[in-house]
Design a protein around this motif. Structure first.
Motif, short mmCIF file in Angstrom:
data_model
loop_
_atom_site.label_atom_id
_atom_site.label_comp_id
_atom_site.label_asym_id
_atom_site.label_seq_id
_atom_site.Cartn_x
_atom_site.Cartn_y
_atom_site.Cartn_z
N ARG A 347 0.83 -1.21 0.00
CA ARG A 347 0.00 0.00 0.00
C ARG A 347 0.86 1.26 0.00
O ARG A 347 0.52 2.26 -0.63
CB ARG A 347 -0.93 -0.01 1.22
CG ARG A 347 -2.23 -0.78 0.99
CD ARG A 347 -3.04 -0.85 2.25
NE ARG A 347 -4.35 -1.47 2.01
CZ ARG A 347 -5.13 -1.96 2.96
NH1 ARG A 347 -4.73 -1.93 4.24
NH2 ARG A 347 -6.29 -2.49 2.65
N ASP A 352 -2.03 4.90 -5.09
CA ASP A 352 -3.08 5.23 -6.05
C ASP A 352 -3.98 4.04 -6.35
O ASP A 352 -4.93 4.16 -7.14
CB ASP A 352 -2.44 5.72 -7.35
CG ASP A 352 -1.49 4.68 -7.95
OD1 ASP A 352 -0.80 4.00 -7.17
OD2 ASP A 352 -1.44 4.56 -9.18
N VAL A 353 -3.71 2.89 -5.76
CA VAL A 353 -4.52 1.69 -6.00
C VAL A 353 -5.25 1.32 -4.73
O VAL A 353 -4.70 1.41 -3.63
CB VAL A 353 -3.62 0.51 -6.47
CG1 VAL A 353 -4.44 -0.77 -6.61
CG2 VAL A 353 -2.94 0.85 -7.78
N THR A 354 -6.51 0.91 -4.90
CA THR A 354 -7.32 0.49 -3.75
C THR A 354 -7.14 -1.00 -3.51
O THR A 354 -7.25 -1.81 -4.44
CB THR A 354 -8.81 0.79 -4.00
OG1 THR A 354 -8.96 2.20 -4.25
CG2 THR A 354 -9.65 0.38 -2.81
N PHE A 355 -6.88 -1.35 -2.26
CA PHE A 355 -6.72 -2.76 -1.88
C PHE A 355 -7.84 -3.16 -0.93
O PHE A 355 -8.09 -2.46 0.05
CB PHE A 355 -5.37 -2.99 -1.19
CG PHE A 355 -4.18 -2.78 -2.07
CD1 PHE A 355 -3.62 -3.85 -2.77
CD2 PHE A 355 -3.61 -1.52 -2.23
CE1 PHE A 355 -2.53 -3.66 -3.58
CE2 PHE A 355 -2.51 -1.33 -3.04
CZ PHE A 355 -1.97 -2.40 -3.71
N THR A 356 -8.52 -4.23 -1.25
CA THR A 356 -9.55 -4.79 -0.36
C THR A 356 -9.11 -6.19 0.05
O THR A 356 -8.67 -6.99 -0.79
CB THR A 356 -10.92 -4.85 -1.06
OG1 THR A 356 -10.82 -5.67 -2.23
CG2 THR A 356 -11.38 -3.46 -1.46
N GLU A 389 -6.12 4.41 -9.85
CA GLU A 389 -7.44 4.33 -9.24
C GLU A 389 -8.07 2.96 -9.44
O GLU A 389 -9.28 2.78 -9.30
CB GLU A 389 -8.39 5.42 -9.80
CG GLU A 389 -7.86 6.82 -9.71
CD GLU A 389 -7.50 7.22 -8.29
OE1 GLU A 389 -8.15 6.75 -7.33
OE2 GLU A 389 -6.54 8.00 -8.14
N GLU A 391 -8.36 -1.32 -8.61
CA GLU A 391 -8.63 -2.05 -7.37
C GLU A 391 -7.99 -3.43 -7.41
O GLU A 391 -8.06 -4.14 -8.43
CB GLU A 391 -10.14 -2.20 -7.15
CG GLU A 391 -10.49 -2.91 -5.84
CD GLU A 391 -12.00 -3.10 -5.67
OE1 GLU A 391 -12.40 -3.52 -4.58
OE2 GLU A 391 -12.73 -2.85 -6.64
N ARG A 393 -8.12 -6.99 -5.33
CA ARG A 393 -8.98 -7.70 -4.38
C ARG A 393 -8.26 -8.98 -3.90
O ARG A 393 -7.81 -9.79 -4.72
CB ARG A 393 -10.31 -8.08 -5.04
CG ARG A 393 -11.09 -6.85 -5.51
CD ARG A 393 -12.30 -7.22 -6.34
NE ARG A 393 -11.97 -7.97 -7.54
CZ ARG A 393 -11.52 -7.41 -8.66
NH1 ARG A 393 -11.31 -6.08 -8.69
NH2 ARG A 393 -11.25 -8.13 -9.72
#
Length: 485
Positions: A347, A352-356, A389, A391, A393
């Motif tokens: 992270r 700039d990247v979403t991590f779930t 931007e 994601e 997962r």
């Protein structure tokens, strides 16, 4: 009593656990002597023991049989003589009958005691056990006295006969038999030694052939399989050795491929780095060519990027070599904690990247550092292919008892079907990936780590068309369950 304490120079005291010189000599000889001599010696000793036992048994059996035969003959002759004692002629003149008996049996001395008489007629034979026979407390007796076998018997009317058989001929026969048996035993031992040498040489010929083959491998470095002959234990040993040669050859081939591939991969950034450095040095020389500040900054950025690329590649090579080596760190790992630690690092690299992350409690035994590095590589790989931007997962799901599935999905272009098996090979990079930074070793390292932890990894397509790495690992939902397993 005065006890003397042994001095350091006096050697070990009696009763200490000192080495036995004879035992040391035996062990030293067994280590120095060829195996065929050891087998021959063992064979000779076993045959000698067997022959010795058989010789003793045969000697004792024959000696006992001959003695019993003499005893039966004496008993028959004594009974015959006592039977004649009822004849009036025998009673009238027993000395004549005794003399006649001795005429037909010259090797037997005879003492005849008429009923109630204590003086014998015939030969004077010393009596010992015969007293009981004379007194009527025993029917007969037999014993040995020097070279004679003495037999005594009394009939119903009280007449007693004592016969003394000369046993010198029998003893000579028994001695001759013992000598013959001893000679046969010695010849048998010599034959056993020769047979042992033949058997050992024949039996060890495959071992010698295998030894020559091993020497050939050591001398020529030729790792070709050795010819297998037969289906015995030595053939199985040869097959095992061939398996070892195959594993060694495969390891050497992997090392050669690694060196060749590493040299090839290192050559490109080194060449670019050298060109850019030489260009900067040329610019810095007095009277050299001049370039704009923007071009200079671009060159400097290229140099830094190439140095970082080299550093990454070298780090991946070190990780790959570590995975090929022996692994010794084994402990109970909290997989969720391991994943969260790797997630924090990635992270920071890609804000700039979403991590779930959908976690499920899971524990397994393994190398925490290696699993953390594998998880970080998978997350880095997913983030690298995700657009800004985008994601990533990460899902954990227990698919069955003792098996956890991890899915790393991104929103990138995905992996072509024909490349999904090849992405786990060393230094493999698809056409689309060659323009991206990386060494082509990350997924190869991940595959080795997962395989070492008894897991699997496959490349598939994610729900939104990107790439998905599906990983399975053994373990249990709790530490107690994992320890029970």
């Amino acid at each position: 009593m005065i006890l003397r304490t042994p001095t350091p120079d006096s050697g070990p005291a009696v009763g200490d656990d000192a080495p036995d010189p004879l035992e040391q000599t035996h062990v030293g000889w067994s280590r120095r002597a060829p195996l065929r001599w050891q087998l021959s010696l063992v064979t000779a000793v076993m045959v000698a023991v067997a022959v010795g036992v058989m010789t003793v048994v045969a000697y004792w059996t024959v000696s006992t049989s001959l003695t019993q035969h003499v005893d039966r003959e004496l008993e028959d002759k004594a009974s015959s003589l006592l039977q004649n004692s009822f004849d009036p002629a025998f009673v009238y003149n027993p000395a004549v009958e005794v003399a006649t008996f001795k005429t037909y049996n010259p090797d037997i001395r005879v003492a005849y005691y008429p009923p109630g008489s204590v003086r014998p007629i015939g030969d004077s034979i010393p009596i010992l056990n015969e007293v009981e026979v004379l007194q009527g407390t025993r029917d007969n007796s037999v014993r040995s006295s020097g070279d004679e076998r003495i037999f005594a018997e009394q009939n119903k009317i009280g007449a007693t006969v004592i016969l003394a058989q000369d046993m010198r001929g029998t003893h000579q026969l028994i001695s001759s038999l013992g000598l013959v048996l001893l000679l046969i035993g010695g010849i048998g031992v010599l034959i056993a030694i020769a047979a042992g040498m033949v058997v050992a040489t024949t039996g060890l010929r495959p071992v010698s052939r295998l030894r020559h083959a091993v020497d050939h491998v050591a001398r020529t470095d030729d790792l070709r399989p050795i010819t297998v002959v037969g289906n015995d234990e030595l053939a199985q040993l040869t097959r095992s050795f061939n398996g070892m040669l195959a594993a060694l050859s495969a390891s050497r081939r992997r090392q050669a491929e690694l060196v060749a591939d590493a040299g090839h991969e290192l050559k490109t950034p080194l060449t670019s780095l050298r060109t850019n450095v030489e260009l900067l040095m040329m610019v810095d020389r007095q009277g050299g060519a001049s370039i704009s500040q923007q071009d200079r900054r671009d060159l400097e950025r290229d140099v830094i990027a190439q140095i970082e690329e080299l550093s990454t590649l070298i780090g991946d090579l070190v990780d790959l070599a570590r995975e090929d080596g022996p692994q010794q760190i084994v402990e109970c790992i909290d997989l969720v904690e391991c994943m969260e630690t790797s997630l924090e690092r990635v992270r920071r690299r890609r804000p700039d990247v979403t991590f779930t992350f959908n976690s499920t409690p899971w524990f397994l035994y393994g190398d925490p550092f290696a699993l953390g590095r594998a998880a970080l590589n998978l997350m880095d790989n997913a983030a690298k292919w995700s657009p800004e931007e985008g994601e990533v997962r990460i899902d954990m799901e227990q698919v069955r008892d003792g098996v956890m599935e991890l899915r790393f999905s991104d929103s990138g272009p995905g992996i072509p079907v024909e490349d999904r098996q090849k992405v786990f090979e060393r230094f493999y990079r698809s056409i689309a990936a060659r323009s991206m930074p990386g060494s082509g070793l990350g997924l190869a390292i991940v595959a080795q780590v997962i395989a070492r932890h008894a897991g699997t990894i496959v490349a598939e397509e994610s729900d939104d068309g990107g790439a998905m790495m599906r990983v399975t690992l053994p373990g249990a939902p709790s530490v107690a369950d994992e320890r029970d397993n």
